[in-house]
Scaffold this motif. Sequence first.
Motif, PDB file in Angstrom:
ATOM      1  N   LEU A   1     -19.524   1.706   1.543  1.00 27.32           N
ATOM      2  CA  LEU A   1     -18.995   2.679   0.585  1.00 27.32           C
ATOM      3  C   LEU A   1     -18.157   1.897  -0.427  1.00 27.32           C
ATOM      4  CD1 LEU A   1     -18.002   5.475   3.117  1.00 27.32           C
ATOM      5  CD2 LEU A   1     -19.882   5.559   1.462  1.00 27.32           C
ATOM      6  N   THR A   2     -18.813   1.440  -1.494  1.00 30.33           N
ATOM      7  CA  THR A   2     -18.150   0.515  -2.421  1.00 30.33           C
ATOM      8  C   THR A   2     -17.508   1.230  -3.613  1.00 30.33           C
ATOM      9  OG1 THR A   2     -20.276   0.136  -3.483  1.00 30.33           O
ATOM     10  CG2 THR A   2     -19.594  -1.451  -1.808  1.00 30.33           C
ATOM     11  N   GLY A   3     -17.457   2.560  -3.567  1.00 29.90           N
ATOM     12  CA  GLY A   3     -16.753   3.276  -4.639  1.00 29.90           C
ATOM     13  C   GLY A   3     -15.286   2.907  -4.674  1.00 29.90           C
ATOM     14  N   SER A   4     -14.661   2.774  -3.506  1.00 26.63           N
ATOM     15  CA  SER A   4     -13.252   2.350  -3.442  1.00 26.63           C
ATOM     16  C   SER A   4     -13.187   0.863  -3.766  1.00 26.63           C
ATOM     17  CB  SER A   4     -12.691   2.590  -2.043  1.00 26.63           C
ATOM     18  OG  SER A   4     -12.969   3.910  -1.617  1.00 26.63           O
ATOM     19  N   LYS A   5     -12.279   0.489  -4.674  1.00 24.95           N
ATOM     20  CA  LYS A   5     -12.231  -0.898  -5.150  1.00 24.95           C
ATOM     21  C   LYS A   5     -10.948  -1.598  -4.720  1.00 24.95           C
ATOM     22  CE  LYS A   5     -15.762   0.234  -7.824  1.00 24.95           C
ATOM     23  NZ  LYS A   5     -17.135   0.051  -7.332  1.00 24.95           N
TER      24      LYS A   5
ATOM     25  N   CYS B   1      -7.977   1.660  -4.807  1.00 21.26           N
ATOM     26  CA  CYS B   1      -8.589   1.826  -3.487  1.00 21.26           C
ATOM     27  C   CYS B   1      -8.223   3.183  -2.884  1.00 21.26           C
ATOM     28  CB  CYS B   1      -8.105   0.712  -2.574  1.00 21.26           C
ATOM     29  SG  CYS B   1      -6.319   0.748  -2.365  1.00 21.26           S
ATOM     30  N   SER B   2      -7.739   4.109  -3.734  1.00 18.85           N
ATOM     31  CA  SER B   2      -7.244   5.402  -3.217  1.00 18.85           C
ATOM     32  C   SER B   2      -8.308   6.162  -2.434  1.00 18.85           C
ATOM     33  CB  SER B   2      -6.773   6.284  -4.378  1.00 18.85           C
ATOM     34  OG  SER B   2      -5.675   5.691  -5.017  1.00 18.85           O
ATOM     35  N   VAL B   3      -7.926   6.636  -1.266  1.00 22.42           N
ATOM     36  CA  VAL B   3      -8.749   7.563  -0.473  1.00 22.42           C
ATOM     37  C   VAL B   3      -7.805   8.642   0.047  1.00 22.42           C
ATOM     38  CG1 VAL B   3     -10.354   5.746   0.232  1.00 22.42           C
ATOM     39  CG2 VAL B   3      -8.456   6.359   1.747  1.00 22.42           C
TER      40      VAL B   3
ATOM     41  N   ILE C   1     -11.233  11.126   6.736  1.00 15.96           N
ATOM     42  CA  ILE C   1     -11.059  10.366   5.491  1.00 15.96           C
ATOM     43  C   ILE C   1     -12.035  10.855   4.436  1.00 15.96           C
ATOM     44  CG2 ILE C   1     -11.389   8.060   4.478  1.00 15.96           C
ATOM     45  CD1 ILE C   1     -10.477   7.180   7.451  1.00 15.96           C
ATOM     46  N   LYS C   2     -11.537  10.959   3.227  1.00 17.64           N
ATOM     47  CA  LYS C   2     -12.443  11.297   2.125  1.00 17.64           C
ATOM     48  C   LYS C   2     -12.341  10.214   1.051  1.00 17.64           C
ATOM     49  CE  LYS C   2     -13.750  15.533   0.442  1.00 17.64           C
ATOM     50  NZ  LYS C   2     -13.593  16.834  -0.242  1.00 17.64           N
ATOM     51  N   THR C   3     -13.502   9.690   0.657  1.00 12.97           N
ATOM     52  CA  THR C   3     -13.544   8.683  -0.411  1.00 12.97           C
ATOM     53  C   THR C   3     -14.159   9.321  -1.648  1.00 12.97           C
ATOM     54  OG1 THR C   3     -15.783   7.913   0.057  1.00 12.97           O
ATOM     55  CG2 THR C   3     -14.000   6.920   1.352  1.00 12.97           C
ATOM     56  N   VAL C   4     -14.235   8.547  -2.733  1.00 14.34           N
ATOM     57  CA  VAL C   4     -14.820   9.084  -3.974  1.00 14.34           C
ATOM     58  C   VAL C   4     -16.240   9.575  -3.726  1.00 14.34           C
ATOM     59  CG1 VAL C   4     -15.697   6.843  -4.801  1.00 14.34           C
ATOM     60  CG2 VAL C   4     -15.141   8.642  -6.442  1.00 14.34           C
ATOM     61  N   GLU C   5     -16.952   8.915  -2.808  1.00 17.19           N
ATOM     62  CA  GLU C   5     -18.333   9.332  -2.530  1.00 17.19           C
ATOM     63  C   GLU C   5     -18.378  10.739  -1.941  1.00 17.19           C
ATOM     64  OE1 GLU C   5     -17.067   6.333  -1.657  1.00 17.19           O
ATOM     65  OE2 GLU C   5     -18.466   4.745  -2.238  1.00 17.19           O
ATOM     66  N   GLY C   6     -17.268  11.148  -1.306  1.00 16.60           N
ATOM     67  CA  GLY C   6     -17.213  12.483  -0.710  1.00 16.60           C
ATOM     68  C   GLY C   6     -16.729  13.548  -1.671  1.00 16.60           C
ATOM     69  N   VAL C   7     -16.230  13.131  -2.843  1.00 16.29           N
ATOM     70  CA  VAL C   7     -15.755  14.111  -3.821  1.00 16.29           C
ATOM     71  C   VAL C   7     -16.941  14.755  -4.539  1.00 16.29           C
ATOM     72  CG1 VAL C   7     -14.380  14.438  -5.925  1.00 16.29           C
ATOM     73  CG2 VAL C   7     -13.542  12.924  -4.113  1.00 16.29           C
ATOM     74  N   GLY C   8     -17.953  13.962  -4.826  1.00 19.32           N
ATOM     75  CA  GLY C   8     -19.138  14.491  -5.499  1.00 19.32           C
ATOM     76  C   GLY C   8     -20.106  13.367  -5.799  1.00 19.32           C
TER      77      GLY C   8
ATOM     78  N   PRO D   1     -12.848   5.559  -9.675  1.00 22.02           N
ATOM     79  CA  PRO D   1     -12.913   6.228  -8.367  1.00 22.02           C
ATOM     80  C   PRO D   1     -11.530   6.531  -7.788  1.00 22.02           C
ATOM     81  CG  PRO D   1     -14.528   4.469  -8.468  1.00 22.02           C
ATOM     82  CD  PRO D   1     -13.675   4.330  -9.700  1.00 22.02           C
ATOM     83  N   GLY D   2     -10.605   5.611  -7.953  1.00 23.82           N
ATOM     84  CA  GLY D   2      -9.243   5.831  -7.454  1.00 23.82           C
ATOM     85  C   GLY D   2      -8.582   7.003  -8.157  1.00 23.82           C
TER      86      GLY D   2
END
Lengths: 772, 172
Positions: free
Chosen positions: B33-37, B48-50, B72-79, B104-105
């Motif tokens: 899950l590379t959306g978080s940097k 790197c916000s989740v 945990i929710k990452t940017v990939e889980g937002v939409g 993403p953050g």
Amino acid sequence: MTSKWIGKRVPRLDGPERVTGELKYMTDYHYNNMVWGRVLRPPYPYAKIKSMDTTRAKNLPGVIAVLTHEDIPGFNGFGIVVPDQPVLCEDVVRTTADAVALVAAETEEIAEEALALIDVDYERLDAVTDAEFAITEQAPKLHADGNIHSHVVIKNGEVEKAFQEADIILENTFHSPRQMHAFIETEGGWGILEKDGTLTIQCPGQYAYRDRLQIARALAWNPARIRVISSPVGGAFGGKDEITVQIYLALLALHTGGRPVKIHYKREESVIAGMKRHPFKVKMKTAAKKDGTLLANQVLAIADTGAYASLGGAVISLAIEHSCGPYKIPNVDLEGYCVYTNNGIAGAFRGFGVNQVCMGIETHMDMIAAELGIDPIEIRKKNVYHQGDVSSLGHVVKGSVGTWKTLEAAEKCDLWINREKYKAEISEPWKKRGVSIATSFHGVGMGIGLPDYGAASIQLLPGGRFEVGVGCEEIGGGNGTVYAQVAAEILQCDVTDIVVVQGDTSRTLDGGTVTASRSTYTGGRAVATAAPNMLNLLTKAAGEIFGVSEEQVRVADKKVVVYDADGKADSSLSFAEIYDYLYENRRDTRVEGHFMLPKEKKEIKGSGGAPHRLYGYLTHVVMVEVDTLTGETEVLRVVSIPDAGKVINPQGLEGQAEGGAVMGIGYALYEDTIIENGYHKTTNFSNYILPTVKDSPQIETFPVEELEETGPFGAKGIGEVVMIPIIAATISAIHDAVGVRIKHLPATPERVYAALKARKDQTNQSNEENVM
Amino acid sequence: MATIRFKVNGKEKVVDTHTTKTLLDVLRDDLYLTGSKECCGKGECGSCSVMINDEVVCSCLVLVGQVEGEDIKTVEGVGTSTNMDIIQEAFIKEGATQCGYCTPGFIVAARSFLNKIEKVPTLEEIEEGIAGNICRCTGYTKIVKAIQTAAEERFSRIGAAVTQGNLQGKGD
């Protein structure tokens, strides 16, 4: 003719993949059989390497390769203009940013452990840490030719005579900060030796073809065997213009048995190894007549390029070229030195030397106006050059010039008209507000002496869409959307019918850098040159299909239409049908467009590349509030008035103007990479203060469009000047608020407080003297 | 090495890893899950916000062992690009993404902010909601505008849902 796409607020076409995290940056890729690469840095800013032994590191389990200068097959150096930076140091280290050895290992931790096991015996040398000292005879010579990397001079008229005749003369020295690019994605990427013996380097950059050339030179390879993929980029601002880790990746990839190698700097390593903005010392002496007419300007600028040149020579050349502002000053004596020291490395950074000198001339304009009691906008209007005028450098300015219009817009903006009202609305009794203005300009493209061209390809795709390929990388500004708008406008289709490919030596033509405010202008013009060739291809094919002459065929509204003898639309074909015809007949579906940037014919002697044929212009109006108890300054409002020629995408232009303004505020108030005795004291964002949303003012952008005949639909470039005048405007606004002039940037609370205190002490002293 | 179980974007995940590895590294290297940097690695920039149980954290400062059993929710889980959240749509509409590496953050921080507000927020409240995120490209103006646009959209949808008697409407 009305435009369907040009001048429209087209949202970023690559927006969805960016806002969802789906976009893969080069540092996001993953390969299952990967290895990690790391770089060994020296512990000293200046030292001889007496010996090096990698045995212990090589014997560490999990280590795959340890490389030194002996493992470089080709030329051990890189640098865009003069390749004076060793890839891996052999006998001397000149900065803690140097690279001494490379390690590839199974894990990042093992690689780091291996770095500690490389035995290097150094003999420390006295570091040269002051640029002015570096020029003197006593200073140790850091390079064989001495410490002066470049020296540029522009002289015009008779300066001394003008100073004698002047009514007012100002002389001041300005110090500028070592600003850090602070792109959010640190340097990193992948090196992969492919099964067919070619090399793929996936690494964010600002000119894939030049990166490839520098890699090939170090490897002694034919560049054709190397593919560089350099886009997308997680921010660059000039800091990824030079080679970052590409050559390290290439070298390591040759020693890992085909396993992909990844390097991705931690921020701490990026702070040390990455390029910074050149700190300048600028001495400026400016003379004017009583009526505000500028008579003379004398400048001595010294730029600290650190241990290596990179683009330092070009930076000082641009600084000198722009050191008189966009004004007509008949007598000038302008001199600049770019000097080696052991202070890290400096290179390209948005503004490219102009930020530093603009601070000088615009502060002097403000001071002269105040001294003579002339309105600060009026005095600028009086002195600006117009298209066709002779500049301070003595050349006729041929490109479009919007300064006067930007000043007029500034004069009419709400913040300026009602400034006294806004200044009175202080938030606390001990705070004071000031409003000020500054204007500047910045060359578009490379200037004289460097190749400068744009290239684009357009390919008709199955289904009738078009792939537009442009070398210029997507570094954030949204140039890809601009290219799609230009293509869609000419090809009479939707922007969503355009697929843009950027920054890949195997898929895009060599079209130069994404620097120098040039990618909209140059890439856009190249697309606008390729698109008519695509129209020809489409109409020719349709003519063949219908058996009519090409003159009877035109592209309109997503189709190719055949007109009868009376000029009525007879029948039509979709682009998809044209593609099918071409494909079935095995015909070419791709066209190219090439554009050589217009240049001035005659270089100003000694200037190192001046003048540019074309400049972008911008005026800033700024309001600040200064806390007189702490010295803290807050920028409250900014009006940015750019002349970018025709604005192709207003939303993109505003994005540049807003981002540039905040970067300029950072430069003016907070940012400085501290290096003491050659060692970086700044380590990360915990001690390098970047503007956050809390520091971001209300920003309004009002473009004036002074059309440029050589640009696509009249567009020019703007990427750099957006951050320049705001620096001087902010500092002048501090003066307007509290009466002190800060000449050593950034204007931190400490510096403003000290200046306030010094003024107070002086006032008290003179009061006491008066009493006595 | 240990086996750590936690939920990411609603799905159970089991990871065999060092418990001292950061959550960010596990998300990127183990779960792809590379959306978080990673940008600063120090909790200064928010790239790197989740969300951990709806609270925004810098995943570079959290060790994976600490999130055992957490949600945990990452940017990939937002939409996703085919099913975007209103905050993602607003970022595109308002031009709030440039190089996009910090985006993403910001999306995660903004989504969390929108989850918590009960009325259309003031500019100061929006600024407070993203004060932990650094962007070097945009100058923040369009990011603030995007969050404002999304917030207005959210409450207008809630208003519409209430009018229709559908109180279950989440509004986003």
